[in-house]
Design an enzyme around this catalytic site. Structure first.
Site, PDB file in Angstrom:
ATOM      1  N   SER A   3       0.853  -1.249   0.077  1.00 38.24           N
ATOM      2  CA  SER A   3       0.002   0.047   0.018  1.00 38.24           C
ATOM      3  C   SER A   3       0.925   1.366  -0.012  1.00 38.24           C
ATOM      4  CB  SER A   3      -0.826   0.098   1.131  1.00 38.24           C
ATOM      5  OG  SER A   3      -1.839  -1.016   0.880  1.00 38.24           O
ATOM      6  N   ALA A   9     -16.548 -18.244   2.006  1.00 36.79           N
ATOM      7  CA  ALA A   9     -17.836 -17.480   2.875  1.00 36.79           C
ATOM      8  C   ALA A   9     -17.481 -16.743   4.094  1.00 36.79           C
ATOM      9  CB  ALA A   9     -18.825 -18.368   3.076  1.00 36.79           C
ATOM     10  N   TYR A  55      -2.685 -13.086  -4.633  1.00 32.71           N
ATOM     11  CA  TYR A  55      -1.833 -12.855  -5.424  1.00 32.71           C
ATOM     12  C   TYR A  55      -0.227 -13.157  -5.100  1.00 32.71           C
ATOM     13  CZ  TYR A  55      -0.432  -8.581  -2.988  1.00 32.71           C
ATOM     14  OH  TYR A  55      -0.118  -7.904  -1.974  1.00 32.71           O
ATOM     15  N   ASN A  64     -18.875 -23.287  -0.238  1.00 31.39           N
ATOM     16  CA  ASN A  64     -17.984 -23.033   0.753  1.00 31.39           C
ATOM     17  C   ASN A  64     -17.818 -24.331   1.486  1.00 31.39           C
ATOM     18  OD1 ASN A  64     -16.245 -21.379   2.753  1.00 31.39           O
ATOM     19  ND2 ASN A  64     -17.786 -21.403   4.320  1.00 31.39           N
ATOM     20  N   LYS A  86      -9.767  -5.081  10.337  1.00 32.01           N
ATOM     21  CA  LYS A  86     -11.048  -4.376   9.926  1.00 32.01           C
ATOM     22  C   LYS A  86     -12.227  -4.315  10.575  1.00 32.01           C
ATOM     23  CE  LYS A  86      -9.492  -5.603   5.218  1.00 32.01           C
ATOM     24  NZ  LYS A  86      -9.704  -6.219   3.815  1.00 32.01           N
TER      25      LYS A  86
HETATM   26  P1  ATR Z   1     -10.987 -13.987   5.110  1.00 28.96           P
HETATM   27  O1  ATR Z   1     -11.109 -12.781   5.675  1.00 28.96           O
HETATM   28  O2  ATR Z   1     -10.025 -14.232   4.248  1.00 28.96           O
HETATM   29  O3  ATR Z   1     -12.383 -14.129   4.394  1.00 28.96           O
HETATM   30  P2  ATR Z   1     -12.127 -15.873   6.955  1.00 28.96           P
HETATM   31  O4  ATR Z   1     -13.229 -15.095   7.377  1.00 28.96           O
HETATM   32  O5  ATR Z   1     -11.187 -16.559   8.123  1.00 28.96           O
HETATM   33  O6  ATR Z   1     -10.740 -15.025   6.311  1.00 28.96           O
HETATM   34  O7  ATR Z   1     -12.519 -17.021   5.845  1.00 28.96           O
HETATM   35  C1  ATR Z   1     -11.734 -17.816   5.475  1.00 28.96           C
HETATM   36  C2  ATR Z   1     -12.430 -18.695   4.313  1.00 28.96           C
HETATM   37  O8  ATR Z   1     -11.589 -19.365   3.464  1.00 28.96           O
HETATM   38  C3  ATR Z   1     -13.685 -19.558   4.765  1.00 28.96           C
HETATM   39  O9  ATR Z   1     -14.694 -19.449   3.584  1.00 28.96           O
HETATM   40  C4  ATR Z   1     -12.967 -20.803   4.953  1.00 28.96           C
HETATM   41  O10 ATR Z   1     -13.766 -22.035   4.845  1.00 28.96           O
HETATM   42  P3  ATR Z   1     -14.951 -22.387   6.106  1.00 28.96           P
HETATM   43  O11 ATR Z   1     -15.838 -21.364   6.228  1.00 28.96           O
HETATM   44  O12 ATR Z   1     -15.114 -23.623   5.787  1.00 28.96           O
HETATM   45  O13 ATR Z   1     -13.594 -22.267   7.297  1.00 28.96           O
HETATM   46  C5  ATR Z   1     -11.979 -20.721   3.954  1.00 28.96           C
HETATM   47  N1  ATR Z   1     -10.977 -21.678   3.900  1.00 28.96           N
HETATM   48  C6  ATR Z   1      -9.531 -21.449   4.626  1.00 28.96           C
HETATM   49  N2  ATR Z   1      -8.758 -22.460   4.255  1.00 28.96           N
HETATM   50  C7  ATR Z   1      -9.419 -23.346   3.764  1.00 28.96           C
HETATM   51  C8  ATR Z   1      -9.249 -24.671   3.266  1.00 28.96           C
HETATM   52  N3  ATR Z   1      -8.005 -25.371   3.475  1.00 28.96           N
HETATM   53  N4  ATR Z   1     -10.042 -25.326   2.436  1.00 28.96           N
HETATM   54  C9  ATR Z   1     -11.414 -24.768   2.153  1.00 28.96           C
HETATM   55  N5  ATR Z   1     -11.660 -23.706   2.662  1.00 28.96           N
HETATM   56  C10 ATR Z   1     -10.754 -23.243   3.323  1.00 28.96           C
END
Ligand code: ATR
Length: 271
Positions: A16, A127, A215, A150, A64
Site C-alpha cells: 500500500s 464465505a 496474488y 464453501n 478491519k
Molecule cells: P477472510 O477474511 O480471508 O475471508 P475468514 O473470514 O477466516 O478469512 O474466511 C476464510 C475462508 O476461507 C472461509 O470460507 C474458509 O472456509 P470455512 O468457512 O469452511 O472455514 C475458507 N478456507 C480457509 N482454508 C481453507 C481450506 N484449506 N479449504 C477450504 N476452505 C478454506
C-alpha cells in the site's frame, strides 16, 4: 503534508505505501503515507493517537472489524461489508468508515480485465470476511446467478440471508459443484497458507474466467489448479489490491488515479 497510513499485522510486506506513493506522484497530490503494526489488541489506542494529526488510514487484516467499531459513521457499503478498510477524518473531526474492497474487485474484473459480469453465472469459493466485503458490489454488477460454495455450508447460507435484499444467492457445498460457471472467484484464505481447498472436477471449463483474490510473484496454487482444469483465462488479485487503493485515494482526496500504469509497474516490481 497530509498524513495517511496502512495498519495491519503483518504489515512489512504491504504494497500500500508503494501504491499510494505512485498515485500521489501521478496526480500531484502531496501526501505522506507510511505503515504501522500496532501492539496486539492495540488498534483503537493507536488509531486515536494517529488521527490527532492523520487524515486517513487503510486497514488490513486482522483489524478491519476493529476499524468498523472505531468509526463514528459508516458508509452503506461498509455497513453491508461488516468491515472497514478505509478511515477518513471528516472536517468536523469525526471518522468515516468505508470499504473499498468490493469496488476494487469489480473494477479490476470489468475495467482492467474487461471480463463481463452482467448476465454471467458467477461462483464464489469461500464465505468468510473477504466474501462479505465484495458481495454488495458483485450483486450490483447484475450477474445472471450468484452461487457461493464453501467448506462450511452454513456460513454461505448466513451470507445469502444477509444479502437477500440485494439479490438471490444459491449455496452449495464443494462436493455439489458439477457444472461449469462463466466466472469463478476464489475468496478462500487457503492459498495464503499455501493450501488448496479440496475441490471437485467439473465446474471449470475452457470458457470459464477464473479469478483469485490472492496474488503473488508466481501463479497462486488455485490458479495453477484451474489451469490444470482447462481454464485459459485467469487472473490474480493484484488488480483488486490496486483498485481498492485507488478508491480509498479518491475517498480521501477527491481525485481518481489512473490504475493501469500503477498496476503494471507493481506487477514488474513483484517479479
Ligand atoms: P477472510 O477474511 O480471508 O475471508 P475468514 O473470514 O477466516 O478469512 O474466511 C476464510 C475462508 O476461507 C472461509 O470460507 C474458509 O472456509 P470455512 O468457512 O469452511 O472455514 C475458507 N478456507 C480457509 N482454508 C481453507 C481450506 N484449506 N479449504 C477450504 N476452505 C478454506
Amino acid at each position: 503534508t497530509d498524513r495517511y497510513q496502512v495498519v495491519g499485522n503483518p504489515i512489512a510486506q504491504s504494497k500500500s505505501p508503494w501504491i499510494h506513493a505512485a498515485f500521489a506522484a501521478q496526480t500531484g497530490e502531496a501526501i505522506h503515507y507510511d505503515r504501522h503494526r500496532p501492539e496486539p489488541e492495540g488498534f483503537a489506542a493507536h488509531a486515536a493517537v494517529f488521527f490527532e494529526q492523520g487524515r486517513g488510514m487503510n486497514v488490513t487484516a486482522p483489524y478491519k472489524l476493529d476499524a468498523y467499531a472505531f468509526a463514528h459513521q459508516l458508509t452503506e457499503r461498509a455497513r453491508l461489508a461488516g468491515a472497514v478498510n478505509t478511515l477518513k477524518k471528516l472536517p468536523d473531526g469525526s471518522l468515516l468508515g468505508d470499504n473499498t474492497d468490493g469496488y476494487g474487485l469489480v473494477s479490476d474484473i470489468t475495467d482492467n480485465l474487461g471480463w463481463p459480469v452482467a448476465g454471467q453465472s458467477l461462483l464464489i469459493l469461500g464465505a468468510g470476511g473477504a466474501v462479505r466485503g465484495v458481495l454488495g458490489p458483485l450483486l450490483e454488477a447484475a450477474p445472471a446467478s450468484l452461487t457461493i460454495a464453501n467448506r462450511t455450508l452454513s456460513k454461505a447460507e448466513d451470507l445469502a440471508q444477509l444479502f437477500a435484499h440485494k439479490g438471490r444467492i444459491d449455496c452449495l457445498p464443494f462436493e455439489a459443484l458439477n457444472c461449469p460457471y462463466d466466472l469463478v472467484i476464489n475468496a478462500t484464505s487457503a492459498g495464503l497458507n499455501g493450501e488448496m481447498p479440496a475441490l471437485p472436477d467439473g465446474f471449470i471449463g475452457e470458457q470459464t474466467r477464473v479469478y483469485d483474490m490472492t496474488y503473488g510473484a508466481e501463479p497462486t496454487p488455485f490458479l495453477r489448479w484451474a489451469e490444470g482444469q482447462g481454464a485459459r483465462i485467469r487472473a490474480d488479485g493484484l488488480g483488486m489490491l490496486v483498485g481498492q487503493a485507488a478508491e480509498a485515494f479518491f475517498v480521501w482526496r477527491g481525485v481518481r488515479p489512473d490504475v493501469r500504469p500503477v498496476l503494471s509497474a507493481l506487477r514488474a516490481e513483484l517479479k
